[in-house]
Design a protein around this motif. Structure first.
Motif, PDB file in Angstrom:
ATOM      1  N   TYR A   1       0.830  -1.200   0.000  1.00 41.58           N
ATOM      2  CA  TYR A   1       0.000   0.000   0.000  1.00 41.58           C
ATOM      3  C   TYR A   1       0.863   1.248   0.000  1.00 41.58           C
ATOM      4  N   ASP A   2       0.605   2.130  -0.969  1.00 39.75           N
ATOM      5  CA  ASP A   2       1.297   3.409  -1.099  1.00 39.75           C
ATOM      6  C   ASP A   2       0.258   4.508  -0.985  1.00 39.75           C
ATOM      7  N   MET A   3       0.282   5.252   0.112  1.00 37.01           N
ATOM      8  CA  MET A   3      -0.758   6.258   0.319  1.00 37.01           C
ATOM      9  C   MET A   3      -0.655   7.416  -0.665  1.00 37.01           C
ATOM     10  N   TYR A   4       0.474   7.517  -1.385  1.00 31.99           N
ATOM     11  CA  TYR A   4       0.641   8.570  -2.390  1.00 31.99           C
ATOM     12  C   TYR A   4       0.193   8.126  -3.781  1.00 31.99           C
ATOM     13  N   SER A   5      -0.282   6.901  -3.914  1.00 33.04           N
ATOM     14  CA  SER A   5      -0.778   6.419  -5.203  1.00 33.04           C
ATOM     15  C   SER A   5      -2.292   6.565  -5.256  1.00 33.04           C
ATOM     16  N   MET A   6      -2.847   6.520  -6.457  1.00 35.44           N
ATOM     17  CA  MET A   6      -4.295   6.675  -6.633  1.00 35.44           C
ATOM     18  C   MET A   6      -4.945   5.303  -6.546  1.00 35.44           C
ATOM     19  N   SER A   7      -5.112   4.822  -5.334  1.00 34.41           N
ATOM     20  CA  SER A   7      -5.654   3.481  -5.113  1.00 34.41           C
ATOM     21  C   SER A   7      -6.827   3.542  -4.144  1.00 34.41           C
ATOM     22  N   ALA A   8      -7.462   2.385  -3.941  1.00 30.58           N
ATOM     23  CA  ALA A   8      -8.627   2.339  -3.057  1.00 30.58           C
ATOM     24  C   ALA A   8      -8.918   0.907  -2.644  1.00 30.58           C
ATOM     25  N   ALA A   9      -9.873   0.767  -1.718  1.00 41.23           N
ATOM     26  CA  ALA A   9     -10.315  -0.547  -1.243  1.00 41.23           C
ATOM     27  C   ALA A   9     -11.828  -0.642  -1.400  1.00 41.23           C
TER      28      ALA A   9
END
Length: 284
Positions: free
Chosen positions: A127-135
């Motif tokens: 998990y990279d909090m600076y990437s545009m990701s989600a759960a």
């Protein structure tokens, strides 16, 4: 607790599936008459308490500027094996959506940040909090989703690679970067509408060649010297071009550009074998 019971507990902890807000696991064991009547701490809660260095989630010390946050361009990716399996959390069974094309949902979005940064997501990516990701609880992983903050009209696209949020009314957990993009950081939660984007699989070599050039984003960090060292190291190991893309405080390791999508996929697989499981393909 006798030795056999301790070994059994350790074995159960090792099987817990990693997630952003709460780890998917099997339902807790029902106490037998010979066990204590006081409900014990669940193995899932104990695992979460021991797994993270930070007890309460929080944002980075310095606020992030949205100007340098890159938009993700959805790419065809096969679903991971673990990302299509049904699972149980806190006694509730979750069924994965088999055909998510056209799927839409309304509800609340929350976000997760520093506490989970650098830890594994549900499908084994970092998990990279600076990437545009989600759960998301039920979408196959990975999936691409357009998220619209209906409170302010802002929207963005995220790559869903984790499970959660396991709270009533919440339908998606955004990374710190995505939440910043949508102005969810200060409010904590927001009303959103999400829509699955399903990229078509390239069918022919001609179709692949007519597509724009590709890059692989390996990692991002505020430490430019470390990023430059990593970029050089990967370029030598994989025999591919590399460079550092910098926007204010964030620096990214980028490989490419590549003209062919299949070659890009092959390079991405090599990158992940080296341990960078959160790497992803993006268009130039």
């Amino acid at each position: 607790m006798n030795k056999l019971h301790k070994l059994a507990s350790l074995a159960l902890i090792s099987t817990v599936i990693v997630g952003c807000s709460s780890s998917p696991s099997e339902p807790e064991k029902t106490p037998t008459p010979t066990e204590p009547t006081t409900p014990p701490i669940s193995e899932s809660d104990r695992y979460q308490a021991e797994r993270y260095d930070i007890k309460e989630d929080l944002a980075p010390k310095e606020p992030m500027s949205v100007e340098h946050i890159d938009e993700i361009v959805p790419q065809y990716e096969p679903y991971s094996l673990g990302g299509t399996k049904n699972y149980t959390v806190r006694g509730q069974r979750y069924q994965i959506i088999k055909d998510p094309k056209g799927f839409k949902e309304k509800g609340q979005a929350s976000w997760y940040g520093k506490k989970f940064h650098g830890h594994l997501t549900s499908i084994g990516e970092v998990y990279d909090m600076y990437s545009m990701s989600a759960a998301h609880k039920e979408l196959p992983l990975p999936s691409y989703v357009k998220v619209t903050n209906t409170d302010n009209g802002k929207s963005t696209i995220v790559r869903v690679n984790d499970r959660g949020p396991f709270h009533p009314g919440r339908i998606i957990d955004l990374s710190y970067a995505a939440a910043t993009k949508l102005d969810v950081i200060h409010t904590g939660t927001a009303n959103v509408e999400i829509e699955v984007i399903t990229p078509e699989k390239p069918q022919s070599e001609h179709q692949q060649k007519t597509l724009p050039k590709y890059q692989i984003q390996v990692a991002s960090s505020p430490h430019k010297d470390r990023v430059e060292t990593l970029a050089q190291d990967l370029s030598q190991k994989l025999s591919v071009p590399s460079f550092v893309g910098s926007d204010q405080e964030i620096h990214r390791v980028l490989l490419g550009p590549f003209d062919d999508y299949n070659l890009t996929q092959n390079a991405l697989e090599q990158v992940k074998l080296l341990g960078y499981s959160s790497a992803f393909i993006r268009k130039n």
